[in-house]
Structure formats: structure tokens, C-alpha cells
Motif scaffolding. Structure first.
Motif, mmCIF file in Angstrom:
data_model
loop_
_atom_site.group_PDB
_atom_site.id
_atom_site.type_symbol
_atom_site.label_atom_id
_atom_site.label_comp_id
_atom_site.label_asym_id
_atom_site.label_seq_id
_atom_site.Cartn_x
_atom_site.Cartn_y
_atom_site.Cartn_z
ATOM 1 N N GLU A 24 1.795 -1.606 13.754
ATOM 2 C CA GLU A 24 0.696 -2.552 13.593
ATOM 3 C C GLU A 24 0.218 -2.665 12.136
ATOM 4 O O GLU A 24 -0.408 -3.656 11.755
ATOM 5 N N ARG A 25 0.537 -1.672 11.309
ATOM 6 C CA ARG A 25 0.138 -1.725 9.897
ATOM 7 C C ARG A 25 1.090 -2.582 9.077
ATOM 8 O O ARG A 25 0.726 -3.035 7.985
ATOM 9 N N GLY A 26 2.309 -2.770 9.559
ATOM 10 C CA GLY A 26 3.262 -3.585 8.830
ATOM 11 C C GLY A 26 4.619 -2.920 8.708
ATOM 12 O O GLY A 26 5.013 -2.093 9.544
ATOM 13 N N LEU A 27 5.346 -3.269 7.644
ATOM 14 C CA LEU A 27 6.686 -2.760 7.396
ATOM 15 C C LEU A 27 6.611 -1.522 6.519
ATOM 16 O O LEU A 27 6.119 -1.568 5.389
ATOM 17 N N HIS A 28 7.130 -0.394 7.019
ATOM 18 C CA HIS A 28 7.136 0.867 6.287
ATOM 19 C C HIS A 28 8.514 1.088 5.666
ATOM 20 O O HIS A 28 9.549 0.907 6.333
ATOM 21 N N LEU A 29 8.524 1.508 4.403
ATOM 22 C CA LEU A 29 9.750 1.913 3.728
ATOM 23 C C LEU A 29 9.534 3.330 3.214
ATOM 24 O O LEU A 29 8.604 3.583 2.432
ATOM 25 N N ARG A 30 10.401 4.241 3.653
ATOM 26 C CA ARG A 30 10.278 5.634 3.202
ATOM 27 C C ARG A 30 11.426 5.964 2.267
ATOM 28 O O ARG A 30 12.597 5.837 2.618
ATOM 29 N N PHE A 31 11.070 6.382 1.056
ATOM 30 C CA PHE A 31 12.055 6.726 0.034
ATOM 31 C C PHE A 31 12.338 8.228 0.059
ATOM 32 O O PHE A 31 11.444 9.039 0.326
ATOM 33 N N ALA A 32 13.586 8.574 -0.240
ATOM 34 C CA ALA A 32 13.990 9.972 -0.300
ATOM 35 C C ALA A 32 14.831 10.196 -1.549
ATOM 36 O O ALA A 32 15.596 9.308 -1.951
ATOM 37 N N GLU A 91 10.526 9.608 -4.243
ATOM 38 C CA GLU A 91 10.124 9.927 -2.879
ATOM 39 C C GLU A 91 8.758 9.321 -2.591
ATOM 40 O O GLU A 91 7.994 9.015 -3.506
ATOM 41 N N GLY A 92 8.496 9.127 -1.305
ATOM 42 C CA GLY A 92 7.213 8.569 -0.912
ATOM 43 C C GLY A 92 7.373 7.434 0.073
ATOM 44 O O GLY A 92 8.454 7.214 0.635
ATOM 45 N N GLU A 93 6.301 6.708 0.270
ATOM 46 C CA GLU A 93 6.283 5.648 1.280
ATOM 47 C C GLU A 93 5.478 4.465 0.776
ATOM 48 O O GLU A 93 4.465 4.633 0.088
ATOM 49 N N VAL A 94 5.946 3.272 1.101
ATOM 50 C CA VAL A 94 5.178 2.059 0.850
ATOM 51 C C VAL A 94 5.068 1.287 2.158
ATOM 52 O O VAL A 94 5.957 1.362 3.012
ATOM 53 N N ILE A 95 3.968 0.570 2.308
ATOM 54 C CA ILE A 95 3.702 -0.211 3.519
ATOM 55 C C ILE A 95 3.367 -1.635 3.101
ATOM 56 O O ILE A 95 2.433 -1.849 2.326
ATOM 57 N N LEU A 96 4.147 -2.581 3.590
ATOM 58 C CA LEU A 96 3.848 -3.990 3.373
ATOM 59 C C LEU A 96 3.171 -4.522 4.625
ATOM 60 O O LEU A 96 3.806 -4.695 5.670
ATOM 61 N N HIS A 106 0.859 -1.181 0.000
ATOM 62 C CA HIS A 106 0.000 0.000 0.000
ATOM 63 C C HIS A 106 0.898 1.235 0.000
ATOM 64 O O HIS A 106 1.938 1.258 0.667
ATOM 65 N N SER A 107 0.508 2.247 -0.756
ATOM 66 C CA SER A 107 1.277 3.488 -0.781
ATOM 67 C C SER A 107 0.374 4.674 -0.491
ATOM 68 O O SER A 107 -0.549 4.957 -1.262
ATOM 69 N N PRO A 108 0.621 5.386 0.624
ATOM 70 C CA PRO A 108 -0.117 6.636 0.857
ATOM 71 C C PRO A 108 0.189 7.653 -0.239
ATOM 72 O O PRO A 108 -0.696 8.343 -0.716
#
Length: 346
Positions: free
Chosen positions: A251-259, A114-119, A83-85
Motif C-alpha cells: 500500500e505504500r508503493g513500489l519498494h526497491l531493496r539494494f544489496a 545498500e538500503g531501500e527506496v520506496i516510490l 522515500h528512503s528509510p
């Protein structure tokens, strides 16, 4: 005299009709010329990927298509995705000059700026079960995952040394980012087989997890007691480039934040006002969907139900889009209203 007058009148009316017809055609041509300026306008979201070849009707001259995700569930195949906000980047072809072809995802890659993904835990489990561990010689299988207190808990089965029966496996540990190597490390400090604590006993005799089982897959390997994931190579179908600056569990999972790299200008997108809260916006470059080539792309995929995130499956994109509604505006923008995905993500 009446005959001549009538003839002159008819001639005058005919000339007026012809003049009116010509002016209507001229006006139509002028309007078409103005519209075509919008159709063939290149508007890359950043200058790094500006046109490098002579542009034409069937080739914008630009390699790649600008990509903006907002509140999107993106899947590569099956239930493998994230999922990506919000995410900004590029879809880039592996072959220079080729369009981005959704029927050939293996011929492109994603460059995330840039941005974020959540597994989520289920998406992480799908990544392992449907891809990383999905080969005949695997010594690990049937992973089920949960995230609590900043720790990742794994339940599954193990077959030590690749022989004998499958045994219940329990792992519990933290996830850390090795920013230098660009790897995500899962470091279990609790390992149980058949429900018995094993980590301490293994440490006493100098054994580590990779001495019991082997795992050497594209983007995933065991190194001692660390399970190392290369996010650039671990997903199926296409690779992901980009710099992950931060990673964490909740609790949502693994977050990866790109820069973005230092000094690189931020990407500037111009999605339509009617995009809504959940959409994919593809801006500039050449795109091929359903064997249709869209040059100077301005394509919006938006959730038909605004209270639900758009779900887009690259492998199954034809099914995703076929049941939606498509509209083409005069400026060349494609709008695709996408209904909820009916595929099975598990």
C-alpha cells in the motif's frame, strides 16, 4: 635611583606582557594546528573510494562523497523522487578529480551500496507524467496510480497509433524484478480502453500493447505487454548505480531493496549524535554547495522538525537550504537545520 627603579619596573612589565602575548599566540597556533588535523582528516566510509591523489587544502584526493540517508524524502526535480528509510552509498563525479557540485547534478551519479527506496503511487505517477511521458509524440498521458493487493492500477489516457482522440485507459497488473537484466517490469493482465476489456481480444489476434502505442525513452520502454523500467537511467538529472536484490508492491508503493556485491565490506558512517531521526550525512571527499568548496566533507542536513522526514530536492537545493540554519563546529563539521520544504512536489 627612583627613576632607574621605575624604568626597570616598566621594562620588566613590558617583557612580561610580551612574553604573555607570545605565549598566547603560541597557544593559539597550537590549538589551530590541533583543529586543522580534524579539518583535513579523511575518513571514507569504505576503503574502495580512498584518496587516489596527493591531498591538499583544496583537494582531499578522493573522488566522491559518502552518502547516508535516514528517513528522507529525496527528489530529483519537481515531484520525481522517492522515500528512503535508509540508504548507504556514494555521490560520484563523472569527471575524475571534480568535486560533487550540487549546482551540476548532471555531472554526478549515485552509487547505492545498500538500503531501500520506496516510490509511492503519487511519486510513480509523477515519474511518468513529468518525465517519461513528457514529450510531444507521447501516445500515453495523465497517469494516476494506486497500489492494492500487490497490484499496480493505472488510470490514464491513450492515443492508439498516435492519431485520433485521446481515450480512457485502465491497466491492472503486477510488478516483477528481472534481476539478471536489472529491470523493473510492469505486467498488466487487464487492459481496458473506453471501459471495455481489450486484453483478451488483442491476444486472440496476436496484438500486444506495443503494437498500439510506442514508448522508447531513456530507462523506459514497452516490450509486448510489459512496461520495462531501468531504475539506473529512468530518473532525471543523474543516474543511479547499484544492485536491486528485491522488489515488491504494497500500500505504500513500489519498494526497491539494494544489496552490496558479494565480498564488498559494509559501509561505516559516523554521523554526529545530534543527527536526529531524519537526516542526510555526507562524509569525506569534496563537496560544493552555494559555490563554496567544502573539502574533507563532514556535512549534516537534518530535519528541523524531528516528527517530519527531511525533504531534499536536488534541483531546488538552494531554496531548500537557504531558509535553514547553518552552524560550523570547531572540528569542521557543517550542521544545516532544514525546515519543511515549501516547494510543490506534484
Amino acid at each position: 635611583m627612583r627613576i632607574v627603579t621605575a624604568a626597570l619596573l616598566c621594562a620588566g612589565l613590558l617583557a612580561a606582557v610580551q612574553a604573555g602575548a607570545e605565549s598566547a599566540i603560541d597557544r593559539q597556533q597550537r590549538e589551530l594546528a590541533l583543529l586543522s588535523q580534524g579539518w583535513f582528516r579523511q575518513d571514507p566510509p569504505e576503503p574502495v573510494h580512498a584518496a587516489r591523489r596527493s591531498a591538499g587544502v583544496r583537494d582531499s584526493g578522493q573522488d566522491g562523497v559518502g552518502l547516508l540517508l535516514r528517513n528522507v524524502d529525496m527528489y530529483f526535480q519537481g515531484g520525481i523522487g522517492f522515500h528512503s528509510p535508509e540508504l548507504k552509498g556514494w555521490l560520484l563525479p563523472l569527471e575524475a578529480g571534480a568535486p560533487i557540485d550540487f549546482d551540476r547534478p548532471e555531472a554526478m551519479r549515485i552509487e547505492v551500496l545498500e538500503g531501500e527506496v520506496i516510490l509511492g503511487p503519487q511519486q510513480l505517477a509523477n515519474l511518468f507524467n513529468q518525465h517519461i511521458l513528457a514529450y510531444p509524440e507521447s501516445m500515453l498521458r495523465d497517469f494516476d496510480m494506486a497500489s492494492a493487493g500487490g497490484r499496480l492500477q493505472v488510470r490514464g489516457e491513450v492515443r492508439p497509433f498516435g492519431v485520433g482522440p485521446w481515450l480512457p485507459l485502465r491497466l491492472d497488473g503486477q510488478v516483477a524484478l528481472d534481476e539478471t537484466a536489472g529491470l523493473i517490469d510492469y505486467r498488466p493482465d487487464s487492459l481496458k480502453v473506453l471501459g471495455l476489456p481489450s486484453y483478451g481480444a488483442m491476444s486472440l489476434v496476436g496484438l500486444e500493447m506495443d503494437s498500439l502505442v510506442s514508448l522508447e525513452r531513456p530507462g523506459a520502454r514497452l516490450d509486448g505487454n510489459r512496461m520495462r523500467l531501468d531504475y539506473r537511467r529512468v530518473f532525471p538529472l543523474l543516474g543511479i548505480d547499484g544492485h536491486v536484490a528485491a522488489s515488491w508492491l504494497d500500500e505504500r508503493g513500489l519498494h526497491l531493496r539494494f544489496a552490496p556485491p558479494p565480498g564488498r565490506e559494509p559501509m561505516r558512517f559516523a554521523p554526529p549524535e545530534q543527527a536526529g531521526p531524519s537526516y542526510i550525512w555526507l562524509q569525506s571527499g569534496d563537496l560544493k554547495i552555494f559555490e563554496i568548496l567544502i573539502t574533507y566533507a563532514q556535512v549534516l542536513l537534518k530535519a528541523q522538525q524531528p516528527d517530519q522526514p527531511l525533504t531534499f530536492n536536488i534541483k531546488d537545493y538552494r531554496k531548500v537550504l537557504a531558509s535553514g540554519l547553518t552552524q560550523v563546529n570547531e572540528d569542521g563539521t557543517f550542521f544545516m537545520s532544514v525546515p519543511p520544504y515549501t516547494g510543490n512536489p506534484l
